[in-house]
Design a protein around this motif. Structure first.
Motif, PDB file in Angstrom:
ATOM      1  N   GLU A 176      54.926  41.618   7.851  1.00  0.00           N
ATOM      2  CA  GLU A 176      53.905  42.034   8.242  1.00  0.00           C
ATOM      3  C   GLU A 176      52.800  41.346   9.037  1.00  0.00           C
ATOM      4  OE1 GLU A 176      50.553  45.755   7.061  1.00  0.00           O
ATOM      5  OE2 GLU A 176      51.510  44.673   5.609  1.00  0.00           O
ATOM      6  N   ASP A 204      60.731  44.140   1.593  1.00  0.00           N
ATOM      7  CA  ASP A 204      59.376  44.566   2.172  1.00  0.00           C
ATOM      8  C   ASP A 204      58.502  43.487   2.103  1.00  0.00           C
ATOM      9  OD1 ASP A 204      60.175  47.094   2.730  1.00  0.00           O
ATOM     10  OD2 ASP A 204      59.161  48.131   1.644  1.00  0.00           O
ATOM     11  N   SER A 212      54.673  45.873  10.330  1.00  0.00           N
ATOM     12  CA  SER A 212      55.110  46.708   8.881  1.00  0.00           C
ATOM     13  C   SER A 212      55.615  45.477   8.092  1.00  0.00           C
ATOM     14  CB  SER A 212      56.358  47.461   9.461  1.00  0.00           C
ATOM     15  OG  SER A 212      56.797  48.122   8.066  1.00  0.00           O
TER      16      SER A 212
END
Length: 378
Positions: A205, A200, A224
């Motif tokens: 993003e 992540d 995201s």
């Protein structure tokens, strides 16, 4: 509250350019026994700027963004050389992991390439007694579209084309869309190997926010931290994707500029609609940061960035890494050390040090606001 308010955008632009080209490193001398001089990282015999270690030194633990990893290494080494009892243990893991650890009370600050979401702010109140997590922009950079294509030294891409490459809609380097942007280039009839982040990532993003603004619908997924595009191969961290591009012929990925420089990778220029394609340079990114707007309130200094800029010489694919801290409720035994390290990092000497490594010194007006917010931490 906006950085452009009251006709200040011109001053910001001048300030940002001045920081990129030259920063004053005049030492702010002190008789305080907790103020020490850094030896610097270039071996120069010139007097180094003084670093204020704060009233009480202590070890700090932090984690998060890998995009700022090289910057944190420079900052913590310089600061640690002066302040022997304040060691900074920074683990990467990506922005998402950093925010999670911060909200679990495991670290003193997190690095995140995207601002805290409302739910994350709410969660932070459990560890920030009487306060909450805030976003302090400290490390600015740009996202390079790094590539390894033999015989191609000056690749030009645009928003729709980049989005299609990373979603496997364009799979050959001599695709008509790439050829049209690169007349005269010897593009091979070879498959494109795209690499994306598996962790992540705030870098992901920011890239997908750019796609949302510029891909003309080619990128159909929401912005995201988690990768959503089709195809390609994954790697962990900015260092991981950069290493893959360096090793794999006809490959492409996205990474912060310092990783492109460290790995001697080529970076594509971006056709933004300006008169000529914009190169991936710190100066061009500084032009974009000079027009950033503050979206946060109070001591929260989250920024709004214009990914769709068409201004001449403004590189659109930028990111800022926030150091996530409690505005109130920081641990008393590490608060002084935290404030001292952040004050050095956002000050002229810290911004100059990371600017020399491919990051983008932030505009003076913004660094002044961050400095004030750091002083107010409790």
């Amino acid at each position: 509250m906006k950085l452009q308010r009251n006709g200040r955008s011109k001053a910001l632009a001048i300030g940002a350019m001045a920081l990129v080209s030259s920063l004053s490193l005049a030492a702010c001398g002190s008789d305080d026994n907790n103020t020490a001089a850094s030896n610097g990282s270039n071996g120069s015999s010139a007097a180094a700027p003084a670093i204020d270690c704060g009233p009480k030194q202590a070890p700090l633990v932090a984690a998060g963004s890998t995009a700022q990893g090289n910057a944190i290494d420079i900052l913590k080494n310089n600061f640690g050389a002066a302040c022997k009892d304040t060691t900074i243990n920074y683990g990467g893991g990506g922005s998402g992991a950093g925010v999670q650890q911060f909200n679990q009370g495991k670290i003193q600050f997190a690095g995140s390439d995207s601002a805290l979401k409302p739910a994350e702010v709410d969660a932070s109140k459990a560890v920030c007694t009487g306060g909450q997590g805030i976003n302090l922009p400290v490390v600015a950079g740009l996202i390079s579209i790094v590539y390894n294509v033999e015989g191609v030294d000056n690749l030009v891409l645009d928003g729709p084309t980049i989005a299609k490459i990373f979603d496997s809609q364009i799979t050959k380097w001599n695709d008509a869309s790439i050829v049209a942007l690169n007349p005269g280039a010897k593009l091979p009839d070879a498959d494109i190997q795209a690499f994306h982040r598996t962790d992540d990532s705030g870098t992901t993003e920011n890239l997908t926010k750019y796609f949302a603004k510029t891909s003309a619908g080619a990128w159909s997924y929401p912005a995201s931290k988690a990768w959503a595009g089709k195809g390609g191969q994954g790697a962990s961290g900015s260092a991981g994707v950069s290493a893959q591009v360096k090793q794999v012929k006809n490959s492409v990925s996205y990474a912060e500029l310092s990783f492109a420089q460290t790995n001697n990778l080529k970076s594509a220029a971006i056709n933004t609609g300006a008169a000529k394609p914009v190169e991936a340079t710190a100066v061009n990114a500084a032009n974009t940061f000079a027009k950033a707007q503050i979206a946060g309130t109070g001591s929260d200094l989250a920024l709004t960035l214009d990914y769709a800029t068409k201004d001449e010489g403004s590189y659109p694919l930028v990111l800022v890494t926030y150091e996530i801290v409690c505005d109130k409720g920081n641990k008393a035994d590490t608060l002084d050390a935290l404030k001292a390290f952040l004050a050095y990092s956002i000050g002229d000497a810290g911004q100059k040090a990371i600017g020399d490594a491919g990051y983008v010194p932030l505009p003076k007006e913004l660094t002044g606001k961050v400095t004030a917010a750091v002083k107010a931490l409790a």
